[in-house]
Design a protein around this motif. Structure first.
Motif, PDB file in Angstrom:
ATOM      1  N   TYR A 270      53.972  37.589  19.645  1.00  0.00           N
ATOM      2  CA  TYR A 270      54.414  38.142  18.372  1.00  0.00           C
ATOM      3  C   TYR A 270      54.148  37.101  17.281  1.00  0.00           C
ATOM      4  O   TYR A 270      54.528  35.933  17.424  1.00  0.00           O
ATOM      5  N   VAL A 271      53.483  37.527  16.204  1.00  0.00           N
ATOM      6  CA  VAL A 271      53.194  36.646  15.074  1.00  0.00           C
ATOM      7  C   VAL A 271      54.094  37.073  13.922  1.00  0.00           C
ATOM      8  O   VAL A 271      53.866  38.115  13.306  1.00  0.00           O
ATOM      9  N   PRO A 272      55.147  36.301  13.620  1.00  0.00           N
ATOM     10  CA  PRO A 272      56.070  36.694  12.554  1.00  0.00           C
ATOM     11  C   PRO A 272      55.408  36.640  11.178  1.00  0.00           C
ATOM     12  O   PRO A 272      54.312  36.100  11.010  1.00  0.00           O
ATOM     13  N   GLU A 273      56.106  37.169  10.202  1.00  0.00           N
ATOM     14  CA  GLU A 273      55.660  37.128   8.810  1.00  0.00           C
ATOM     15  C   GLU A 273      55.362  35.681   8.416  1.00  0.00           C
ATOM     16  O   GLU A 273      56.102  34.768   8.762  1.00  0.00           O
ATOM     17  N   GLY A 274      54.247  35.498   7.718  1.00  0.00           N
ATOM     18  CA  GLY A 274      53.864  34.162   7.267  1.00  0.00           C
ATOM     19  C   GLY A 274      52.356  34.016   7.256  1.00  0.00           C
ATOM     20  O   GLY A 274      51.622  34.922   7.656  1.00  0.00           O
ATOM     21  N   THR A 275      51.889  32.857   6.811  1.00  0.00           N
ATOM     22  CA  THR A 275      50.460  32.541   6.796  1.00  0.00           C
ATOM     23  C   THR A 275      50.210  31.411   7.773  1.00  0.00           C
ATOM     24  O   THR A 275      50.882  30.377   7.733  1.00  0.00           O
ATOM     25  N   TYR A 276      49.249  31.611   8.667  1.00  0.00           N
ATOM     26  CA  TYR A 276      48.927  30.665   9.720  1.00  0.00           C
ATOM     27  C   TYR A 276      47.473  30.244   9.564  1.00  0.00           C
ATOM     28  O   TYR A 276      46.590  31.082   9.450  1.00  0.00           O
ATOM     29  N   VAL A 277      47.226  28.942   9.586  1.00  0.00           N
ATOM     30  CA  VAL A 277      45.874  28.410   9.409  1.00  0.00           C
ATOM     31  C   VAL A 277      45.290  28.055  10.765  1.00  0.00           C
ATOM     32  O   VAL A 277      45.891  27.301  11.545  1.00  0.00           O
ATOM     33  N   ILE A 278      44.115  28.615  11.047  1.00  0.00           N
ATOM     34  CA  ILE A 278      43.376  28.326  12.281  1.00  0.00           C
ATOM     35  C   ILE A 278      42.079  27.648  11.873  1.00  0.00           C
ATOM     36  O   ILE A 278      41.364  28.136  11.000  1.00  0.00           O
ATOM     37  N   ASN A 279      41.760  26.509  12.531  1.00  0.00           N
ATOM     38  CA  ASN A 279      40.591  25.728  12.150  1.00  0.00           C
ATOM     39  C   ASN A 279      39.452  25.757  13.156  1.00  0.00           C
ATOM     40  O   ASN A 279      38.394  25.194  12.885  1.00  0.00           O
ATOM     41  N   SER A 280      39.650  26.366  14.322  1.00  0.00           N
ATOM     42  CA  SER A 280      38.563  26.442  15.303  1.00  0.00           C
ATOM     43  C   SER A 280      38.691  27.732  16.103  1.00  0.00           C
ATOM     44  O   SER A 280      39.731  28.388  16.098  1.00  0.00           O
ATOM     45  N   THR A 281      37.623  28.084  16.805  1.00  0.00           N
ATOM     46  CA  THR A 281      37.562  29.332  17.574  1.00  0.00           C
ATOM     47  C   THR A 281      38.627  29.359  18.661  1.00  0.00           C
ATOM     48  O   THR A 281      38.840  28.374  19.367  1.00  0.00           O
ATOM     49  N   ILE A 282      39.270  30.509  18.797  1.00  0.00           N
ATOM     50  CA  ILE A 282      40.250  30.745  19.860  1.00  0.00           C
ATOM     51  C   ILE A 282      39.640  31.748  20.831  1.00  0.00           C
ATOM     52  O   ILE A 282      39.188  32.815  20.423  1.00  0.00           O
ATOM     53  N   THR A 283      39.629  31.400  22.121  1.00  0.00           N
ATOM     54  CA  THR A 283      39.061  32.272  23.154  1.00  0.00           C
ATOM     55  C   THR A 283      40.174  33.029  23.865  1.00  0.00           C
ATOM     56  O   THR A 283      41.194  32.445  24.244  1.00  0.00           O
TER      57      THR A 283
ATOM     58  N   GLY B 213      37.677  27.534   9.946  1.00  0.00           N
ATOM     59  CA  GLY B 213      36.639  26.939  10.782  1.00  0.00           C
ATOM     60  C   GLY B 213      35.286  27.600  10.600  1.00  0.00           C
ATOM     61  O   GLY B 213      35.110  28.517   9.806  1.00  0.00           O
ATOM     62  N   ALA B 214      34.327  27.093  11.340  1.00  0.00           N
ATOM     63  CA  ALA B 214      32.976  27.657  11.348  1.00  0.00           C
ATOM     64  C   ALA B 214      32.858  28.648  12.497  1.00  0.00           C
ATOM     65  O   ALA B 214      33.727  28.721  13.359  1.00  0.00           O
TER      66      ALA B 214
ATOM     67  N   ASP C 274      32.272  32.299   4.705  1.00  0.00           N
ATOM     68  CA  ASP C 274      31.091  31.773   5.371  1.00  0.00           C
ATOM     69  C   ASP C 274      31.277  31.705   6.892  1.00  0.00           C
ATOM     70  O   ASP C 274      30.547  31.021   7.576  1.00  0.00           O
ATOM     71  N   ASN C 275      32.301  32.375   7.412  1.00  0.00           N
ATOM     72  CA  ASN C 275      32.545  32.346   8.850  1.00  0.00           C
ATOM     73  C   ASN C 275      32.639  33.781   9.388  1.00  0.00           C
ATOM     74  O   ASN C 275      32.449  34.739   8.653  1.00  0.00           O
ATOM     75  N   LYS C 276      32.945  33.929  10.679  1.00  0.00           N
ATOM     76  CA  LYS C 276      32.911  35.225  11.356  1.00  0.00           C
ATOM     77  C   LYS C 276      34.264  35.492  12.013  1.00  0.00           C
ATOM     78  O   LYS C 276      34.948  34.570  12.432  1.00  0.00           O
TER      79      LYS C 276
END
Length: 188
Positions: A19-32, A52-53, A79-81
């Protein structure tokens, strides 16, 4: 902003339902995501900001262990996917429901995907790619469905790039702001 990448990686390693609660979360690299997972948020109030790229999410689940991503907003840096779903064993599978995808160059890249579903979603300014690698006679994307999806190509060149796709279904979808809607090769 705080880098939340490792917290997400740890959570995915330990739990199937996240569960991802309300808020802003920064991800900097690919998650598999390589096994069944259900990730659910609070819609537009649960924002994943990807700095991230390459791809934010790399889904390699087997077809019978679908990754489910529900009620989340994803924002790229322009500039990312967003998501790559590539063949696991017998074809990867993913379900997106109630997601908003904004500011990515590529929203979805399906490679040898079986039974992917995108519904109740809004995808802005990004290309959708359905493709395969390997022998076009034995390797293909199959039974992929888009229901109640709004696509805005943001005046991009091609909204959908298709290669060796067997079944692609659209129900109650809106597609606009692309020079071309489809570019297809190796259709069956």
């Amino acid at each position: 902003a705080t880098d939340d990448t490792q917290a997400f990686v740890n959570c995915l390693a330990e739990h199937n339902n996240i569960y991802v609660p309300e808020g802003t979360y920064v991800i900097n690299s690919t998650i598999t995501i390589d096994s069944y997972k259900r990730i659910t948020g609070e819609g537009a109030k649960s924002i994943i900001k990807y700095t991230g790229a390459n791809y934010l999410l790399n889904v390699t689940t087997p077809y019978n262990a679908k990754a489910e991503i529900n009620n989340l907003a994803f924002n790229g840096n322009g500039d990312n996917k967003f998501l790559k779903c590539a063949k696991g064993s017998w074809g990867a599978s993913v379900s997106l429901d109630g997601v908003n995808v904004t500011n990515f160059t590529t929203a979805l890249h399906f490679i040898s995907v079986f039974n992917a579903t995108v519904k109740n979603a809004r995808i802005y300014g990004a290309n959708i790619i359905e493709s395969v690698s390997g022998d076009p006679e034995t390797t293909f994307s199959n039974v992929n469905t888009f229901n109640n999806v709004y696509f805005d190509g943001n005046k991009g060149d091609v909204l959908f790039t298709l290669s060796n796709v067997r079944t692609l279904t659209f129900n109650n979808c809106a597609l606009e702001n692309a020079t071309k809607i489809f570019s297809c090769t190796n259709k069956s």
